[in-house]
Write a protein that holds these residues in place. Structure first.
Motif, PDB file in Angstrom:
ATOM      1  N   LYS A   1      80.907  58.448   6.062  1.00 24.80           N
ATOM      2  CA  LYS A   1      80.925  58.307   5.197  1.00 24.80           C
ATOM      3  C   LYS A   1      80.166  58.053   4.037  1.00 24.80           C
ATOM      4  CE  LYS A   1      85.981  56.930   5.942  1.00 24.80           C
ATOM      5  NZ  LYS A   1      86.748  55.915   5.500  1.00 24.80           N
ATOM      6  N   VAL A   2      78.842  57.767   4.640  1.00 26.90           N
ATOM      7  CA  VAL A   2      77.993  56.907   3.946  1.00 26.90           C
ATOM      8  C   VAL A   2      76.425  57.197   4.688  1.00 26.90           C
ATOM      9  CG1 VAL A   2      76.477  55.207   3.214  1.00 26.90           C
ATOM     10  CG2 VAL A   2      78.790  54.588   3.252  1.00 26.90           C
ATOM     11  N   GLY A   3      75.747  57.739   4.409  1.00 26.96           N
ATOM     12  CA  GLY A   3      74.484  58.235   4.682  1.00 26.96           C
ATOM     13  C   GLY A   3      74.587  60.113   5.594  1.00 26.96           C
ATOM     14  N   ASP A   4      73.143  60.158   5.747  1.00 30.08           N
ATOM     15  CA  ASP A   4      73.457  61.357   6.085  1.00 30.08           C
ATOM     16  C   ASP A   4      73.448  61.609   7.774  1.00 30.08           C
ATOM     17  OD1 ASP A   4      71.561  62.420   4.586  1.00 30.08           O
ATOM     18  OD2 ASP A   4      69.472  61.603   4.815  1.00 30.08           O
ATOM     19  N   ILE A   5      74.000  62.992   7.743  1.00 29.49           N
ATOM     20  CA  ILE A   5      74.331  63.346   9.462  1.00 29.49           C
ATOM     21  C   ILE A   5      73.378  62.869  10.438  1.00 29.49           C
ATOM     22  CG2 ILE A   5      73.010  65.571   9.542  1.00 29.49           C
ATOM     23  CD1 ILE A   5      75.834  66.631  11.147  1.00 29.49           C
ATOM     24  N   GLY A   6      74.192  61.802  11.372  1.00 27.06           N
ATOM     25  CA  GLY A   6      73.917  61.226  12.308  1.00 27.06           C
ATOM     26  C   GLY A   6      72.241  60.120  12.469  1.00 27.06           C
ATOM     27  N   SER A   7      73.790  59.783  11.436  1.00 27.32           N
ATOM     28  CA  SER A   7      72.531  58.128  11.119  1.00 27.32           C
ATOM     29  C   SER A   7      73.447  56.883  11.178  1.00 27.32           C
ATOM     30  CB  SER A   7      72.240  58.661   8.941  1.00 27.32           C
ATOM     31  OG  SER A   7      73.042  58.329   8.036  1.00 27.32           O
ATOM     32  N   ASP A   8      74.999  57.621  11.663  1.00 37.66           N
ATOM     33  CA  ASP A   8      76.180  56.593  11.576  1.00 37.66           C
ATOM     34  C   ASP A   8      75.817  55.587  12.915  1.00 37.66           C
ATOM     35  OD1 ASP A   8      78.206  54.587  12.504  1.00 37.66           O
ATOM     36  OD2 ASP A   8      79.593  55.483  10.508  1.00 37.66           O
ATOM     37  N   PRO A   9      75.293  54.929  14.054  1.00 37.69           N
ATOM     38  CA  PRO A   9      75.273  54.273  15.435  1.00 37.69           C
ATOM     39  C   PRO A   9      76.803  54.415  15.974  1.00 37.69           C
ATOM     40  CG  PRO A   9      74.719  52.365  13.846  1.00 37.69           C
ATOM     41  CD  PRO A   9      75.425  53.885  12.717  1.00 37.69           C
ATOM     42  N   ASP A  10      77.385  53.953  14.875  1.00 34.77           N
ATOM     43  CA  ASP A  10      79.326  54.053  15.585  1.00 34.77           C
ATOM     44  C   ASP A  10      79.950  55.296  15.905  1.00 34.77           C
ATOM     45  OD1 ASP A  10      79.190  51.357  15.995  1.00 34.77           O
ATOM     46  OD2 ASP A  10      80.222  51.189  13.443  1.00 34.77           O
ATOM     47  N   MET A  11      79.704  56.154  15.045  1.00 34.14           N
ATOM     48  CA  MET A  11      79.811  57.985  14.967  1.00 34.14           C
ATOM     49  C   MET A  11      78.881  58.023  16.177  1.00 34.14           C
ATOM     50  SD  MET A  11      79.798  60.664  12.131  1.00 34.14           S
ATOM     51  CE  MET A  11      81.477  60.050  11.941  1.00 34.14           C
ATOM     52  N   VAL A  12      78.301  58.383  16.109  1.00 33.54           N
ATOM     53  CA  VAL A  12      76.683  58.450  16.780  1.00 33.54           C
ATOM     54  C   VAL A  12      77.566  58.469  18.292  1.00 33.54           C
ATOM     55  CG1 VAL A  12      74.577  59.185  18.336  1.00 33.54           C
ATOM     56  CG2 VAL A  12      74.804  59.461  15.678  1.00 33.54           C
ATOM     57  N   GLY A  13      77.678  56.504  18.430  1.00 35.24           N
ATOM     58  CA  GLY A  13      78.537  56.574  20.157  1.00 35.24           C
ATOM     59  C   GLY A  13      79.198  56.989  20.124  1.00 35.24           C
ATOM     60  N   GLN A  14      80.319  57.356  19.937  1.00 36.99           N
ATOM     61  CA  GLN A  14      81.901  58.007  20.484  1.00 36.99           C
ATOM     62  C   GLN A  14      81.198  59.016  20.329  1.00 36.99           C
ATOM     63  OE1 GLN A  14      84.611  56.524  20.426  1.00 36.99           O
ATOM     64  NE2 GLN A  14      85.438  58.186  20.799  1.00 36.99           N
ATOM     65  N   GLN A  15      80.751  60.187  19.485  1.00 38.05           N
ATOM     66  CA  GLN A  15      80.765  61.137  20.211  1.00 38.05           C
ATOM     67  C   GLN A  15      79.539  61.792  21.225  1.00 38.05           C
ATOM     68  OE1 GLN A  15      79.890  63.426  15.839  1.00 38.05           O
ATOM     69  NE2 GLN A  15      81.389  63.354  15.586  1.00 38.05           N
ATOM     70  N   MET A  16      79.114  60.959  21.464  1.00 38.14           N
ATOM     71  CA  MET A  16      78.049  61.446  22.638  1.00 38.14           C
ATOM     72  C   MET A  16      78.676  60.292  24.320  1.00 38.14           C
ATOM     73  SD  MET A  16      75.694  62.929  21.235  1.00 38.14           S
ATOM     74  CE  MET A  16      74.371  62.754  23.075  1.00 38.14           C
ATOM     75  N   PHE A  17      79.182  59.090  23.926  1.00 35.49           N
ATOM     76  CA  PHE A  17      79.286  58.472  25.119  1.00 35.49           C
ATOM     77  C   PHE A  17      80.512  58.643  25.145  1.00 35.49           C
ATOM     78  CE2 PHE A  17      75.451  56.683  23.317  1.00 35.49           C
ATOM     79  CZ  PHE A  17      73.823  57.508  24.024  1.00 35.49           C
TER      80      PHE A  17
ATOM     81  N   PRO B   1      67.692  58.475   9.468  1.00 33.54           N
ATOM     82  CA  PRO B   1      67.756  57.106   9.082  1.00 33.54           C
ATOM     83  C   PRO B   1      69.338  57.894   7.863  1.00 33.54           C
ATOM     84  CG  PRO B   1      65.710  57.945   8.820  1.00 33.54           C
ATOM     85  CD  PRO B   1      66.368  59.349   9.732  1.00 33.54           C
ATOM     86  N   ARG B   2      69.724  56.393   7.348  1.00 30.93           N
ATOM     87  CA  ARG B   2      70.808  56.842   6.381  1.00 30.93           C
ATOM     88  C   ARG B   2      69.940  57.934   5.020  1.00 30.93           C
ATOM     89  NH1 ARG B   2      71.812  52.327   8.895  1.00 30.93           N
ATOM     90  NH2 ARG B   2      73.825  51.894   9.569  1.00 30.93           N
ATOM     91  N   SER B   3      68.681  56.873   4.799  1.00 29.21           N
ATOM     92  CA  SER B   3      68.685  58.007   3.702  1.00 29.21           C
ATOM     93  C   SER B   3      66.297  57.992   3.573  1.00 29.21           C
ATOM     94  CB  SER B   3      68.973  57.374   2.519  1.00 29.21           C
ATOM     95  OG  SER B   3      68.811  56.472   1.464  1.00 29.21           O
ATOM     96  N   PHE B   4      65.793  58.684   2.963  1.00 32.87           N
ATOM     97  CA  PHE B   4      64.823  58.529   3.281  1.00 32.87           C
ATOM     98  C   PHE B   4      64.326  57.147   3.053  1.00 32.87           C
ATOM     99  CE2 PHE B   4      60.155  58.551   2.073  1.00 32.87           C
ATOM    100  CZ  PHE B   4      59.571  59.405   2.798  1.00 32.87           C
ATOM    101  N   GLU B   5      64.667  56.608   1.999  1.00 39.27           N
ATOM    102  CA  GLU B   5      65.306  55.305   1.109  1.00 39.27           C
ATOM    103  C   GLU B   5      65.146  54.164   2.607  1.00 39.27           C
ATOM    104  OE1 GLU B   5      66.827  56.691  -0.203  1.00 39.27           O
ATOM    105  OE2 GLU B   5      66.445  57.108  -2.457  1.00 39.27           O
ATOM    106  N   GLU B   6      65.349  54.453   3.158  1.00 37.20           N
ATOM    107  CA  GLU B   6      65.146  53.285   4.689  1.00 37.20           C
ATOM    108  C   GLU B   6      64.009  53.016   6.255  1.00 37.20           C
ATOM    109  OE1 GLU B   6      67.454  52.644   9.025  1.00 37.20           O
ATOM    110  OE2 GLU B   6      69.220  53.668   7.492  1.00 37.20           O
ATOM    111  N   LEU B   7      63.252  54.216   5.557  1.00 37.35           N
ATOM    112  CA  LEU B   7      62.355  55.213   6.047  1.00 37.35           C
ATOM    113  C   LEU B   7      60.979  53.625   5.282  1.00 37.35           C
ATOM    114  CD1 LEU B   7      61.371  58.392   7.403  1.00 37.35           C
ATOM    115  CD2 LEU B   7      61.844  56.448   8.411  1.00 37.35           C
ATOM    116  N   ILE B   8      61.024  53.218   4.110  1.00 37.84           N
ATOM    117  CA  ILE B   8      59.995  53.249   3.302  1.00 37.84           C
ATOM    118  C   ILE B   8      59.092  51.979   3.704  1.00 37.84           C
ATOM    119  CG2 ILE B   8      59.022  52.433   0.873  1.00 37.84           C
ATOM    120  CD1 ILE B   8      60.699  54.224  -0.683  1.00 37.84           C
ATOM    121  N   PRO B   9      60.806  50.686   4.554  1.00 34.64           N
ATOM    122  CA  PRO B   9      59.294  49.540   4.298  1.00 34.64           C
ATOM    123  C   PRO B   9      59.242  49.693   5.546  1.00 34.64           C
ATOM    124  CG  PRO B   9      62.329  49.011   3.600  1.00 34.64           C
ATOM    125  CD  PRO B   9      61.947  50.389   3.999  1.00 34.64           C
ATOM    126  N   TYR B  10      59.249  50.639   6.496  1.00 32.80           N
ATOM    127  CA  TYR B  10      58.198  51.318   7.626  1.00 32.80           C
ATOM    128  C   TYR B  10      57.313  51.717   7.434  1.00 32.80           C
ATOM    129  CZ  TYR B  10      62.921  49.783   9.916  1.00 32.80           C
ATOM    130  OH  TYR B  10      64.371  48.865  10.670  1.00 32.80           O
TER     131      TYR B  10
END
Length: 386
Positions: free
Chosen positions: A77-93, A32-41
């Motif tokens: 730039k914002v959020g934890d490592i592995g939290s940005d879907p655009d960055m992860v998609g570019q680097q993985m795929f 998640p971008r931060s732990f706060e993103e998990l709280i609603p779940y």
């Protein structure tokens, strides 16, 4: 909540081009971008506990990883490592392309001192993963999910597996290496029974616990990071492997598969050889159906990263052949951590082509029941022809 499917779209009028699967990565960490993103779940009452984030008694690692644990180019730039879907998609795929990424959420890093809270956190991670990386971020159906559970409450863990076991995006159950007993003990049977009901393999990834820091051994804690990183996973995995075998778990669940992640694999050969050496005499009390080598062949798989290497290419090829890497090993990159192994450079060059094919995708494709081809998508177009 929307769900994603890994079934291939129907081809109509030959307008949808497909490509062959060539790389399946079995160890990709997202956050998640931060732990706060998990709280609603989180379910009540945990969602409503004041100052929950500050009060959660997470384990703290004894060792500090190099570079903070991550690739320098993988921090958004914002959020934890592995939290940005655009960055992860570019680097993985795109950058060094993978076809499917098996996700192991890193946000649920270990155990607290409260099994009820562990279950609540695992449940929140599963709901978050289903709603994001398996749905909103997964238009191309390249991400495959893992069900997180709290190991200290086996009945609650089994219920969590039943809750998500038929979701098409989840293809395995992920556990840590730490528990009060080795995992073949009968107290854990509800977990393996639930996984078997849904035909889900078990993936083990090392992580610490609130009452046991990373690097703790049967003789006490290790002193240095290099000791921990080199030794802790094989030692723990060997103990659980022997326990699963000797307690007859694989006899009770003949289709059960266990994947040991981020612990290497060549270590298992002398360990199992030693177990088998004494098997006929000392194993008589167990009443089991197979030998240790047969249990490994039928039920165990290993991930490559951190892969064992040797400066002599002929020697390493021989070791891989002797350890039956052709059938037992699956590729993993450990993205986005500092010791990430890119698919194009992960395997020793001296391995034969058929073994590389089995390791890079075919063994995992069978374990996770993935298709042989997939539709061309925006990542392929961004990266050009393969």
């Amino acid at each position: 909540m929307t769900t994603a499917t890994l079934e291939r779209p129907e081809v109509r009028d030959n307008q949808l081009e497909h490509v062959d699967i060539k790389v399946i990565d079995t160890d990709v960490h997202v956050e998640p971008r931060s732990f706060e993103e998990l709280i609603p779940y989180l379910e009540a009452p945990w969602r409503d506990v004041p100052n929950l984030i500050a009060s959660v008694p997470f384990s703290r690692p004894t060792y500090r990883t190099l570079e903070g644990g991550g690739r320098k180019d993988a921090y958004p730039k914002v959020g934890d490592i592995g939290s940005d879907p655009d960055m992860v998609g570019q680097q993985m795929f795109v950058d060094d392309p993978t076809d499917y990424a098996i996700l192991l959420p890193w946000s649920f890093r270990g155990f607290t001192v409260d099994p009820r809270l562990d279950t609540a956190l695992a449940s929140a991670v599963n709901a978050w993963l289903a709603d994001t990386w398996l749905s909103k971020y997964n238009a191309e159906n390249r991400y495959v999910g893992s069900i997180s559970i709290g190991i200290d409450d086996p009945m609650a863990a089994a219920k969590e597996i039943d809750k998500w076991g038929e979701h098409p995006g989840f293809r395995q159950v992920v556990i840590g290496h730490y528990g009060p007993r080795p995992f073949g003990h009968p107290i854990y049977d509800p977990i393996w029974e639930a996984a078997a009901r849904h035909n889900l393999p078990i993936a083990m990834h090392f992580r610490g616990g609130a009452t046991q820091p990373l690097g703790w051994t049967s003789t006490g804690p290790l002193q240095y990071f290099v000791e921990y990183h080199s030794l802790i996973a094989p030692m723990a995995y060997g103990a659980h492997l022997a326990s699963w075998i000797c307690n007859g778990v694989f006899d009770r669940h003949p289709e059960m598969k266990v994947l040991f992640i981020e612990g290497g694999f060549l270590w298992y050969q002398p360990f199992i050889d030693r177990l088998e050496r004494h098997w006929k005499r000392t194993g008589q009390e167990l009443g089991l159906k197979k030998t240790p080598h047969q249990y490994v062949r039928d039920h165990i798989r290993f991930a490559t990263q951190p892969i064992e290497e040797n400066t002599d290419p002929h020697k390493i090829a021989t070791l891989y052949e002797e350890a039956n890497a052709r059938e037992l090993v699956m590729f993993s990159s450990d993205y986005p951590h500092y010791d990430y192994d890119p698919p194009s450079k992960a395997l020793p060059r001296s391995l034969d082509a058929e073994m590389k094919t089995r390791i890079m995708y075919e063994n995992a494709r069978v374990i996770y029941d993935l298709p042989k081809t997939r539709p061309v998508d925006r990542f392929d177009l961004a990266g050009g022809a393969r």
